[in-house]
Scaffold this motif. Structure first.
Motif, mmCIF file in Angstrom:
data_model
loop_
_atom_site.group_PDB
_atom_site.id
_atom_site.type_symbol
_atom_site.label_atom_id
_atom_site.label_comp_id
_atom_site.label_asym_id
_atom_site.label_seq_id
_atom_site.Cartn_x
_atom_site.Cartn_y
_atom_site.Cartn_z
ATOM 1 N N PHE A 71 -6.006 -14.635 -1.405
ATOM 2 C CA PHE A 71 -6.652 -14.220 -0.156
ATOM 3 C C PHE A 71 -5.611 -13.905 0.905
ATOM 4 O O PHE A 71 -5.705 -12.887 1.592
ATOM 5 C CB PHE A 71 -7.604 -15.315 0.338
ATOM 6 C CG PHE A 71 -8.274 -14.981 1.633
ATOM 7 C CD1 PHE A 71 -9.301 -14.053 1.677
ATOM 8 C CD2 PHE A 71 -7.869 -15.580 2.818
ATOM 9 C CE1 PHE A 71 -9.912 -13.729 2.874
ATOM 10 C CE2 PHE A 71 -8.473 -15.270 4.015
ATOM 11 C CZ PHE A 71 -9.497 -14.334 4.051
ATOM 12 N N ARG A 72 -4.598 -14.784 1.016
ATOM 13 C CA ARG A 72 -3.535 -14.518 2.001
ATOM 14 C C ARG A 72 -2.807 -13.218 1.676
ATOM 15 O O ARG A 72 -2.456 -12.451 2.568
ATOM 16 C CB ARG A 72 -2.568 -15.687 2.044
ATOM 17 C CG ARG A 72 -3.132 -16.915 2.703
ATOM 18 C CD ARG A 72 -2.094 -18.038 2.827
ATOM 19 N NE ARG A 72 -2.769 -19.280 3.100
ATOM 20 C CZ ARG A 72 -2.902 -20.287 2.245
ATOM 21 N NH1 ARG A 72 -2.347 -20.214 1.049
ATOM 22 N NH2 ARG A 72 -3.545 -21.387 2.575
ATOM 23 N N GLY A 73 -2.572 -12.989 0.369
ATOM 24 C CA GLY A 73 -1.923 -11.748 -0.047
ATOM 25 C C GLY A 73 -2.768 -10.538 0.294
ATOM 26 O O GLY A 73 -2.248 -9.526 0.768
ATOM 27 N N ASP A 118 6.536 -4.694 1.116
ATOM 28 C CA ASP A 118 6.754 -6.109 1.441
ATOM 29 C C ASP A 118 6.240 -6.470 2.835
ATOM 30 O O ASP A 118 6.368 -7.595 3.276
ATOM 31 C CB ASP A 118 8.236 -6.459 1.325
ATOM 32 C CG ASP A 118 9.113 -5.639 2.266
ATOM 33 O OD1 ASP A 118 8.582 -4.788 3.012
ATOM 34 O OD2 ASP A 118 10.345 -5.852 2.262
ATOM 35 N N GLY A 119 5.648 -5.509 3.535
ATOM 36 C CA GLY A 119 5.098 -5.761 4.868
ATOM 37 C C GLY A 119 6.140 -5.694 5.975
ATOM 38 O O GLY A 119 5.826 -5.929 7.140
ATOM 39 N N GLN A 120 7.372 -5.355 5.629
ATOM 40 C CA GLN A 120 8.463 -5.274 6.611
ATOM 41 C C GLN A 120 8.717 -3.812 6.960
ATOM 42 O O GLN A 120 8.448 -2.911 6.157
ATOM 43 C CB GLN A 120 9.743 -5.900 6.033
ATOM 44 C CG GLN A 120 9.597 -7.373 5.675
ATOM 45 C CD GLN A 120 9.202 -8.210 6.868
ATOM 46 O OE1 GLN A 120 9.797 -8.114 7.934
ATOM 47 N NE2 GLN A 120 8.176 -9.029 6.700
ATOM 48 N N PRO A 121 9.252 -3.576 8.173
ATOM 49 C CA PRO A 121 9.584 -2.189 8.538
ATOM 50 C C PRO A 121 10.582 -1.591 7.533
ATOM 51 O O PRO A 121 11.471 -2.276 7.045
ATOM 52 C CB PRO A 121 10.229 -2.320 9.921
ATOM 53 C CG PRO A 121 9.718 -3.625 10.455
ATOM 54 C CD PRO A 121 9.538 -4.518 9.253
ATOM 55 N N ALA A 154 10.942 2.690 -1.296
ATOM 56 C CA ALA A 154 10.430 1.643 -0.399
ATOM 57 C C ALA A 154 8.907 1.689 -0.300
ATOM 58 O O ALA A 154 8.260 0.663 -0.076
ATOM 59 C CB ALA A 154 11.054 1.793 0.989
ATOM 60 N N PHE A 155 8.334 2.873 -0.502
ATOM 61 C CA PHE A 155 6.874 3.017 -0.464
ATOM 62 C C PHE A 155 6.246 2.996 -1.852
ATOM 63 O O PHE A 155 5.029 3.125 -1.993
ATOM 64 C CB PHE A 155 6.481 4.329 0.237
ATOM 65 C CG PHE A 155 6.698 4.309 1.708
ATOM 66 C CD1 PHE A 155 5.986 3.436 2.517
ATOM 67 C CD2 PHE A 155 7.616 5.158 2.301
ATOM 68 C CE1 PHE A 155 6.189 3.424 3.889
ATOM 69 C CE2 PHE A 155 7.816 5.146 3.676
ATOM 70 C CZ PHE A 155 7.108 4.280 4.463
ATOM 71 N N GLY A 156 7.078 2.881 -2.874
ATOM 72 C CA GLY A 156 6.552 2.880 -4.233
ATOM 73 C C GLY A 156 6.127 4.262 -4.695
ATOM 74 O O GLY A 156 5.258 4.385 -5.559
ATOM 75 N N LEU A 157 6.734 5.283 -4.116
ATOM 76 C CA LEU A 157 6.394 6.666 -4.468
ATOM 77 C C LEU A 157 7.386 7.201 -5.498
ATOM 78 O O LEU A 157 8.534 6.760 -5.562
ATOM 79 C CB LEU A 157 6.429 7.547 -3.208
ATOM 80 C CG LEU A 157 5.414 7.180 -2.117
ATOM 81 C CD1 LEU A 157 5.683 7.999 -0.864
ATOM 82 C CD2 LEU A 157 4.001 7.398 -2.623
#
Length: 151
Positions: A61-63, A98-101, A126-129
Motif C-alpha cells: 500500500f505504501r508503495g 524511484d520518486g526522486q528528481p 531514468a524513466f524506464g524508457l
C-alpha cells in the motif's frame, strides 16, 4: 386415583443406562488438554501468518501510494510542460521511478537540443524508457514523455 409409577419400566430404563455407561470404557481416551494445546499452537501460527500478510499488504500500500504520488507529480509536470512554446521557457522536472528528481534534467527545451547520446540515454533509462533508435528519435521520445507537444 392418579397414575402410579411403573417401577418395571424404570428398572428397565436404568438397566439400559447402566449398559450404555459400561460401554463408555470402549471409547478411545481423548486427551482434551493436548487437543486444546494443538489448537492453540495452530491458532498462533495462523495469527503470525496473518501479521506477516498485514505487513506485506501495508508495504504494498505504501508503495502504491508513493507510485500514485509520483504519477500525480509527473502528470502535473507534463501538463505544465505541454504549455511550453519556446526554447527559453523553463521545463518542469519529472520524478524518476524511484520518486526522486531526475539528475541532469534539462532546464529548457534548448538544453534538450544540446544533449549528446549518453545524456539522452541516461534520461531515458531514468524513466524506464527504451534507448533504441537514432538520437533525434530518442530526444523526441523524451520530449513526448515529459509532456512537450511543440518544439
Amino acid at each position: 386415583m392418579a397414575e402410579q409409577p411403573d417401577f418395571t419400566a424404570a428398572a428397565n430404563g436404568l438397566a439400559i443406562a447402566a449398559t450404555q455407561i459400561q460401554k463408555m470404557q470402549n471409547l478411545p481416551v481423548i486427551n482434551v488438554a493436548a487437543q486444546l494445546n494443538r489448537m492453540e499452537e495452530h491458532m498462533l501460527r495462523m495469527e503470525e501468518c496473518m501479521l506477516r500478510m498485514e505487513e506485506r499488504i501495508l508495504r504494498e500500500f505504501r508503495g502504491l501510494r508513493a507510485d500514485f504520488t509520483r504519477a500525480d507529480n509527473n502528470n502535473f509536470a507534463r501538463m505544465i510542460n505541454s504549455k511550453v512554446t519556446n526554447d527559453a521557457t523553463a521545463l518542469e522536472a519529472l520524478l524518476g521511478r524511484d520518486g526522486q528528481p531526475i539528475q541532469n534534467f534539462p532546464a529548457t527545451t534548448a538544453q534538450i537540443h544540446e544533449l549528446d547520446s549518453t545524456a539522452i540515454n541516461n534520461l531515458l533509462v531514468a524513466f524506464g524508457l527504451p534507448v533504441g533508435g537514432r538520437i533525434n528519435e530518442r530526444k523526441n521520445r523524451f520530449r513526448r514523455h515529459i509532456g512537450l507537444t511543440v518544439l
